[in-house]
Design an enzyme around this catalytic site. Structure first.
Site, PDB file in Angstrom:
ATOM      1  N   LYS A  60       0.828  -1.209   0.000  1.00  0.00           N
ATOM      2  CA  LYS A  60       0.000   0.000   0.000  1.00  0.00           C
ATOM      3  C   LYS A  60       0.867   1.266   0.000  1.00  0.00           C
ATOM      4  O   LYS A  60       0.589   2.202  -0.753  1.00  0.00           O
ATOM      5  CB  LYS A  60      -0.894  -0.042   1.238  1.00  0.00           C
ATOM      6  CG  LYS A  60      -2.193   0.671   1.128  1.00  0.00           C
ATOM      7  CD  LYS A  60      -3.068   0.291   2.326  1.00  0.00           C
ATOM      8  CE  LYS A  60      -2.197   0.135   3.539  1.00  0.00           C
ATOM      9  NZ  LYS A  60      -2.842  -0.338   4.724  1.00  0.00           N
TER      10      LYS A  60
ATOM     11  N   THR B 286       3.886   1.516  -1.073  1.00  0.00           N
ATOM     12  CA  THR B 286       4.562   1.567  -2.367  1.00  0.00           C
ATOM     13  C   THR B 286       3.642   2.185  -3.423  1.00  0.00           C
ATOM     14  O   THR B 286       4.062   3.029  -4.216  1.00  0.00           O
ATOM     15  CB  THR B 286       5.006   0.143  -2.772  1.00  0.00           C
ATOM     16  OG1 THR B 286       5.800  -0.384  -1.708  1.00  0.00           O
ATOM     17  CG2 THR B 286       5.805   0.143  -4.056  1.00  0.00           C
TER      18      THR B 286
ATOM     19  N   ARG C  88       2.483   7.713   7.029  1.00  0.00           N
ATOM     20  CA  ARG C  88       2.804   7.620   8.450  1.00  0.00           C
ATOM     21  C   ARG C  88       4.308   7.444   8.648  1.00  0.00           C
ATOM     22  O   ARG C  88       5.010   6.973   7.768  1.00  0.00           O
ATOM     23  CB  ARG C  88       2.086   6.415   9.067  1.00  0.00           C
ATOM     24  CG  ARG C  88       0.617   6.661   9.321  1.00  0.00           C
ATOM     25  CD  ARG C  88      -0.091   5.381   9.643  1.00  0.00           C
ATOM     26  NE  ARG C  88      -0.059   4.499   8.489  1.00  0.00           N
ATOM     27  CZ  ARG C  88      -0.313   3.207   8.529  1.00  0.00           C
ATOM     28  NH1 ARG C  88      -0.598   2.627   9.674  1.00  0.00           N
ATOM     29  NH2 ARG C  88      -0.275   2.471   7.436  1.00  0.00           N
TER      30      ARG C  88
ATOM     31  N   LYS D 232      11.936  -7.595   9.541  1.00  0.00           N
ATOM     32  CA  LYS D 232      12.376  -6.815   8.397  1.00  0.00           C
ATOM     33  C   LYS D 232      11.185  -6.142   7.753  1.00  0.00           C
ATOM     34  O   LYS D 232      10.080  -6.667   7.749  1.00  0.00           O
ATOM     35  CB  LYS D 232      13.086  -7.712   7.387  1.00  0.00           C
ATOM     36  CG  LYS D 232      14.558  -7.884   7.737  1.00  0.00           C
ATOM     37  CD  LYS D 232      15.176  -9.008   6.952  1.00  0.00           C
ATOM     38  CE  LYS D 232      16.294  -9.656   7.733  1.00  0.00           C
ATOM     39  NZ  LYS D 232      17.555  -8.926   7.621  1.00  0.00           N
TER      40      LYS D 232
ATOM     41  N   ALA E  72      -3.225   1.358  13.653  1.00  0.00           N
ATOM     42  CA  ALA E  72      -4.459   1.254  12.876  1.00  0.00           C
ATOM     43  C   ALA E  72      -5.443   0.333  13.575  1.00  0.00           C
ATOM     44  O   ALA E  72      -6.482  -0.020  13.030  1.00  0.00           O
ATOM     45  CB  ALA E  72      -4.146   0.733  11.490  1.00  0.00           C
TER      46      ALA E  72
ATOM     47  N   PHE F 266      -3.703  -0.981   7.458  1.00  0.00           N
ATOM     48  CA  PHE F 266      -4.385  -2.266   7.264  1.00  0.00           C
ATOM     49  C   PHE F 266      -5.369  -2.208   6.085  1.00  0.00           C
ATOM     50  O   PHE F 266      -5.184  -1.413   5.160  1.00  0.00           O
ATOM     51  CB  PHE F 266      -5.083  -2.712   8.554  1.00  0.00           C
ATOM     52  CG  PHE F 266      -4.141  -2.939   9.717  1.00  0.00           C
ATOM     53  CD1 PHE F 266      -2.880  -3.482   9.527  1.00  0.00           C
ATOM     54  CD2 PHE F 266      -4.529  -2.614  11.016  1.00  0.00           C
ATOM     55  CE1 PHE F 266      -2.024  -3.702  10.609  1.00  0.00           C
ATOM     56  CE2 PHE F 266      -3.669  -2.834  12.097  1.00  0.00           C
ATOM     57  CZ  PHE F 266      -2.429  -3.368  11.878  1.00  0.00           C
TER      58      PHE F 266
ATOM     59  N   PHE G  75       3.614  -7.630  -9.016  1.00  0.00           N
ATOM     60  CA  PHE G  75       4.836  -8.282  -8.556  1.00  0.00           C
ATOM     61  C   PHE G  75       5.467  -8.976  -9.758  1.00  0.00           C
ATOM     62  O   PHE G  75       4.743  -9.430 -10.648  1.00  0.00           O
ATOM     63  CB  PHE G  75       4.506  -9.323  -7.474  1.00  0.00           C
ATOM     64  CG  PHE G  75       4.558  -8.775  -6.092  1.00  0.00           C
ATOM     65  CD1 PHE G  75       3.709  -7.736  -5.727  1.00  0.00           C
ATOM     66  CD2 PHE G  75       5.449  -9.273  -5.147  1.00  0.00           C
ATOM     67  CE1 PHE G  75       3.740  -7.224  -4.436  1.00  0.00           C
ATOM     68  CE2 PHE G  75       5.493  -8.761  -3.855  1.00  0.00           C
ATOM     69  CZ  PHE G  75       4.644  -7.738  -3.499  1.00  0.00           C
TER      70      PHE G  75
ATOM     71  N   TRP H 196       6.714  -0.428  -8.182  1.00  0.00           N
ATOM     72  CA  TRP H 196       7.850  -1.013  -7.461  1.00  0.00           C
ATOM     73  C   TRP H 196       9.014  -1.207  -8.429  1.00  0.00           C
ATOM     74  O   TRP H 196      10.155  -0.887  -8.131  1.00  0.00           O
ATOM     75  CB  TRP H 196       7.420  -2.354  -6.850  1.00  0.00           C
ATOM     76  CG  TRP H 196       8.478  -3.036  -6.040  1.00  0.00           C
ATOM     77  CD1 TRP H 196       8.761  -2.844  -4.712  1.00  0.00           C
ATOM     78  CD2 TRP H 196       9.422  -4.003  -6.508  1.00  0.00           C
ATOM     79  NE1 TRP H 196       9.807  -3.628  -4.321  1.00  0.00           N
ATOM     80  CE2 TRP H 196      10.239  -4.357  -5.401  1.00  0.00           C
ATOM     81  CE3 TRP H 196       9.665  -4.625  -7.745  1.00  0.00           C
ATOM     82  CZ2 TRP H 196      11.273  -5.298  -5.491  1.00  0.00           C
ATOM     83  CZ3 TRP H 196      10.693  -5.555  -7.832  1.00  0.00           C
ATOM     84  CH2 TRP H 196      11.488  -5.887  -6.725  1.00  0.00           C
TER      85      TRP H 196
END
Lengths: 560, 560
Positions: free
Chosen positions: A75, A77, A98, A109, A277, A305, A385, A413
C-alpha cells in the site's frame, strides 16, 4: 528472471536527492515556513495553514487495500508510486504517509517507506529516529505517567485509586517483557506499588491526538481531556486535573509540525505521525493531509491495514476531525494476496493459480462495497509483482471490467512513477467526473451499539454484535458520563473481515464479539476491542537488529 | 536594587542569533562538515577531526568548582561567560558543555545552559529534545534490554541467569516508581519474570561511552564490550555475545556527532553528551572537546559537580580516553556557596557574613590543592552575585593574593563577556606562562585499592578506605577477570569531600566507605559506589512541569 533485483536500501542510497529547501520551494513555501533537519528533511510549520485558508483544497486521494496477508500488499509503495506518477502526467502531487515505528524496524524486516522505485527518502533516517516525533511522544506519555505516580506518592490530593489507573507507560520498541509489570517496589521512598504495563508508542493516545489536532491549541485541549484514572469513589480523573497539559504540549511543540521529505523522483512527501491502525485511527496527521491538500492538486494519503480498519476510520473519524472530504479511494490488491484469500499458503504463491485467485476476489469485492457505501468514487490498483503471470493479471482485470470497477495495473515497485501512469490517469479521470456523494456511515448521536452494528453490517459484511458482560457495563458508564456521542474505533484483527484471523476471503453471517471498550477522550473516539489486541509486540527469534550495522563513514548496512 | 532582573528565558528569547551556518563558517568548517537541525543548531561530523590532524590543538581550559551547595555555583555560567570574554579580548574561543537532561528540567527548576547574559541558545531547544541524542541513547539502551530479555525468552542459548542481569532499562525522566520493578509478568507469552529497574538516561553506560568514543568504530568496539549479565555458571556475558553492537551503533550514528550552537554573544559552543558526574565521568564528549580544541585557540569545557568528582574524573579518565592534555583549570566559587561551607543555611545568605566566608574558604583551598597535585596551572574565579558585598569580595581576593592563588572576579551573569574580561586575561596569562606539569594521579597498573586510596588522600583529603564484604568479593572477581587495570570512577555525594553529605567545608581524617563496585567495560572504568547512589531521581511535590506552557505560536512559557 535474469536481472538482479536491488534491495530497497541499495536503491535508496543511490538516489539523487534535491536539497529539502528546493522541495519546499517547489511547494510554494517561504523560507520562514519551514526548518531544516539535516539537508533532506524539514519540518513545515503547522501555522502555514493559516495563511492558506483562501487557497482551494486539492483532491485528497485515500489509498487502502484488501485484508493484509503475509504476502504483502504494498500500500505504501502504491501511495508513493501514484504520487510520482501523477507528477509525471503533469499534476502537482503531494504524498502523506505515516512515520515508521522503531519497534517493527528492529524486530521484523520491512520498513514503512515504500519499496523498490517507489520510496520516500532518506529511508534510513525515516526508519530510524527521523525528526524525533515518536521520541517526543514517548517522553510526553511517560512524563504524564511519572507525574501521575508522583501525585499519588506526594499525598494523593485527587484521591486517585492506584488500582484504577488507565494510563500506562510506552516505549517505541518491541518488548514483550514490559507488557505486564509491577512498579513502585523497593519501599516507601520509591512510590506506590501497583500493576502497570508498557505499550508501544504508536499505541499511545498522544500519538492519536497528535494526528488529529488541527493546531497547537487543539492539541493542548485534547491532551487536557485525556482520561487517566478513576478516584476511589469512581470519578474520572483527567489530565487537566493534574494541570500538566501545558508541559505535555511543550514537549510536543516541534512534533506537531509535519515533516517534509521527498520520493526517489523528488515528489514532495509529508511523513508525519503513526497511530496504530488498531486501537487508534491509523493514518498520518490531519495537519499533514490538509497542508498537502493546500499545497498540491492531489494529496495521496494512506490508511493502515485493510479498508475494514484503516479506510473506515479515515472516513468516519479522521475526516470529521479534520473537516475535509476525500475525492476518491484507491483499493490496492496484489495477485499474491488475493491468492492467499483464495486459500493458498505463502509457499504456494510462486505458481500460477487462477482458481485460488478467482476465489480471493471475494475479499476485494467486499472492500469495494464498503467504499461504495460511503458514497465515494474508487479505483482498483493491482500492485504488480514480478512473479505475477499475464493470465493472472488478465483474470483480475476482466473481473473488474465485468463488474464495472475502474481498474489499473501499477508497476511502480519496478518502474517508479513511469509504471503508475495508467493508475494516475484513471485517478484523475475518476476525480474529474465528480461523482462524489461522500457521507460518514453513522451519525454521532446514534448509540455506541448502533454505530458498531452499522460498521459490522456495512463494512465487515457480518451479522451480529455480541457484548461481553464487561463491555455492557462500560456502555452504561460511558453513557452516564456523556461519552457516547463519539465516533467508534474498532480494534480487530487485520487479517479477516471478522474478528477471527483465520476467516480469510469474504466470510458471511458472522458475529463480532466485543470484549471491552476504552474511551480515548483526548483523541475523541471510543475504542471497541474485539478479540485479543496486542498493544506491545514482541521480538521474533531472530530479530532484524542482529543483521544491522553501520560502517566508519556512517553508512547503514542491513536495514532491510 | 531598583533594576528589574530579567529571567533567563526572557534574555534568551530576546537574543539576536546568527544562522548556524555562519557560526560554522566562523569556525572554518565547510558546508559538507555539518548538518542543520533547525536554523540555529547543527551537528558537526565527527569525521571532521580526520582532516584536522595536522592543525595544532588550541588550549583546553577545564572549569570546575568547590563542592556544590544549594546556593548554586554557576559553573556553566562561568564557562559560557569565559568563552564570550575570551572572544572579546581577541581570542578564538569555543565552548563545550554537557546536554541537559529532561528529568531535572521537568522536575526542579534550573536548566544547564548557563544563566543571565552568559547562556547558550536556543535555550528552549537545548533544554527540551535538542537534536535527539538522549532519545537515541534511551532507545539503544532499551533495545539492548529488549534483545536480552528476548534471547532468554526464545530459548536462552547463552545460558543467562535472569537473576544476574546487570543491564537495567532507562528513561530520560525523573520517575521514582520505576526504580524497582518486576517485568515479564502475565504468563508464558510475556517473557521471563524477573526483578529489574530503570535508571535515568544520563546514568546509562551508553551515555558514558558516547562521550568517550573517539570515532564510530571506537563507539562500536566499546558497545560490544559492555557487560550485561552472567550465566548460571557465573561467566560474564557481553553485548558481543548477543551480536547486537551493530544495531546499537546504528541507533547512535547521528548522536555521536557533536552539536553546534552559539552563546548570546555568538561564541560557538558544542553541547554534546551528558553522563552522570556520579556513576560516570560527567563531562561532555571527547569528540566535542577535541573538535573545539582543533577549531579554536581556546576550548572551555566544564566537568560536573566539584573538583573532587568532575575534575578528578576529567583528569584521570577523560584525558586518557581522549589522549589530550588540558592547559589550565578554572575553579569557580561564589561568595554565597563559600558562606554555606562556612556553616550558614540558605536563608542566611542575603546578609554579609565575613566569618562564615573565611571558614568556607577551606573548601576552596582543598580543591586548589587537588589541581596542584595534577601539576596543572589554575585560576580561581569568583562568580559574582548581585547580593555580594564589596567587603566579601575583597576578603576572598585578599586571601587568594596572600596564598598566591591567581584570582579574578567574573560578572558574566550580569554583563556577559564584558564582565569576564579580567578572568579571560588571567587565563591567557596563566596559559602563556606555560608552567604545565600535568600527570594523571595514578598509574593504571596499580591495584584498584591503591587507585582509590590515592584519590581519597590526594583529592578528598581523607585518610582511610573501608571496603564492604560485597566490595571485597567484587575486587577479587574483577582481578580474576582481568578488569582491574582500568581507571576508577568514584560515585560519591557531591556535597562533601567525604562520603557524608553533611560534612561541608574541609573535613579531615575521614574514612571513605566503599559499598559496592560496578564494572563499565564499554566506558572503560570501574565505578566505586560509596554511600547510596541514586541513579533514578524522583519528582518534587510541585514539579516544574506544572508551571510550563506553550502558546499558539509555539512560544515557550515557564521554562525557568
Amino acid at each position: 528472471m535474469s536481472k538482479t533485483v536491488k534491495s530497497d536500501i541499495e536503491i535508496a542510497q543511490n538516489a539523487v536527492l534535491k536539497p529539502i529547501g528546493s522541495i519546499a520551494e517547489q511547494l510554494g513555501l517561504e523560507v520562514k515556513d519551514w526548518e531544516p533537519y539535516g539537508r533532506y528533511k524539514a519540518k513545515v510549520s503547522a501555522n502555514t495553514l493559516n495563511k492558506l485558508t483562501e487557497k482551494p483544497d486539492g483532491n485528497i486521494i485515500l489509498v487502502t487495500s484488501i485484508n493484509p496477508t503475509p504476502a504483502g500488499e504494498g500500500k505504501s509503495t502504491v501511495t508513493v508510486g501514484l504520487g510520482q506518477a501523477l507528477n509525471k502526467i503533469g499534476k502537482k502531487a503531494v504524498i502523506a504517509l505515516r512515520e515508521p515505528s522503531l519497534g517493527p524496524t528492529m524486530g521484523l524486516k520491512g520498513g514503512a517507506a515504500g519499496g523498490g522505485f517507489a520510496q520516500v527518502v532518506p529511508m534510513e533516517d525515516i526508519n530510524l529516529h527521523f525528526t524525533g516525533d515518536f521520541h517526543a511522544i514517548t517522553t510526553a506519555h511517560n512524563a504524564l505517567a511519572a507525574l501521575l505516580d508522583n501525585h499519588i506518592h506526594q499525598g494523593n490530593a485527587l484521591n486517585i485509586d492506584p488500582r484504577r489507573i488507565v494510563w500506562k507507560r510506552v516505549l517505541d520498541l518491541n518488548d514483550r517483557a514490559l507488557r505486564h509489570v509491577v512498579v513502585g517496589l523497593g519501599g516507601h521512598a520509591n512510590g506506590v506499588p501497583r500493576e502497570d504495563g508498557f505499550d508501544i508508542t504508536v499505541a499511545s493516545e498522544i500519538m492519536a491526538i497528535l494526528c488529529l489536532a488541527e493546531n497547537i491549541d487543539d492539541l493542548k485541549r485534547r491532551l487536557s481531556n485525556m482520561l487517566i484514572a478513576y478516584t476511589y469513589d469512581r470519578k474520572p480523573v483527567f489530565v487537566r486535573d493534574l494541570h500538566v497539559e501545558g508541559a505535555l504540549t511543550l514537549l510536543l511543540k516541534e512534533a506537531i509540525h509535519p515533516n517534509l521529505v521527498q520520493t526517489l523522483e523528488n515528489t514532495p512527501a509529508f511523513v508525519h505521525g503513526g497511530p496504530f491502525a488498531n486501537i487508534a485511527h491509523g493514518c498520518n496527521s490531519v495537519l499533514a493531509t490538509k497542508l498537502g491538500a493546500k499545497l498540491g492538486d492531489y494529496l495521496i494519503t494512506e490508511a493502515g491495514f485493510g479498508a475494514d480498519l484503516g479506510a473506515e476510520k479515515f472516513l468516519d473519524i479522521t475526516t470529521r476531525a479534520g473537516h475535509f472530504t476525500p475525492s476518491a479511494v484507491v483499493i490496492v490488491a496484489t495477485i499474491r494476496a488475493l491468492k492467499m484469500h483464495g486459500g493458498l499458503t505463502k509457499d504456494q504463491l510462486k505458481h500460477e493459480d487462477l482458481n485460488a485467485l478467482k476465489l480471493g476476489l471475494d475479499n476485494l469485492a467486499r472492500h469495494i462495497d464498503t467504499i461504495k457505501s460511503f458514497g465515494l468514487p474508487y479505483i482498483v490498483a493491482i500492485n504488480h509483482f514480478i512473479y505475477d503471470t499475464e493470465q493472472e493479471v488478465t483474470l483480475v482485470k476482466d473481473w473488474c471490467t465485468a463488474e464495472k470497477h475502474p481498474v489499473a495495473l501499477a508497476k511502480v515497485w519496478e518502474q517508479g512513477g513511469e509504471g503508475g501512469k495508467e493508475l494516475a490517469q484513471l485517478v484523475v479521470d475518476t476525480v474529474e467526473k465528480n461523482e462524489n456523494h461522500f457521507k460518514p456511515l453513522y451519525d454521532l448521536n446514534e448509540s455506541i451499539q448502533e454505530k458498531i452494528q452499522t460498521i459490522v453490517t456495512q463494512v465487515y459484511g457480518g451479522k451480529n454484535v455480541e457484548f461481553s458482560t464487561k463491555a455492557r457495563k462500560q456502555l452504561k458508564t460511558f453513557k452516564e458520563n456523556g461519552w457516547d456521542e463519539l465516533p467508534v474505533c474498532v480494534a480487530k484483527t487485520q487479517y479477516s473481515l471478522s474478528d477471527n484471523p483465520k476467516l480469510i476471503g469474504r466470510p458471511k453471517d458472522f458475529t463480532i464479539h466485543v470484549r471491552e471498550l476504552k474511551v480515548s477522550l483526548g483523541a475523541g473516539f471510543i475504542v471497541v476491542m474485539t478479540g485479543n489486541v496486542l498493544t506491545m509486540p514482541g521480538l521474533p527469534k531472530h530479530p532484524a537488529a542482529l543483521d544491522m550495522d553501520v560502517d566508519q563513514e556512517g553508512r547503514v548496512l542491513g536495514l532491510f
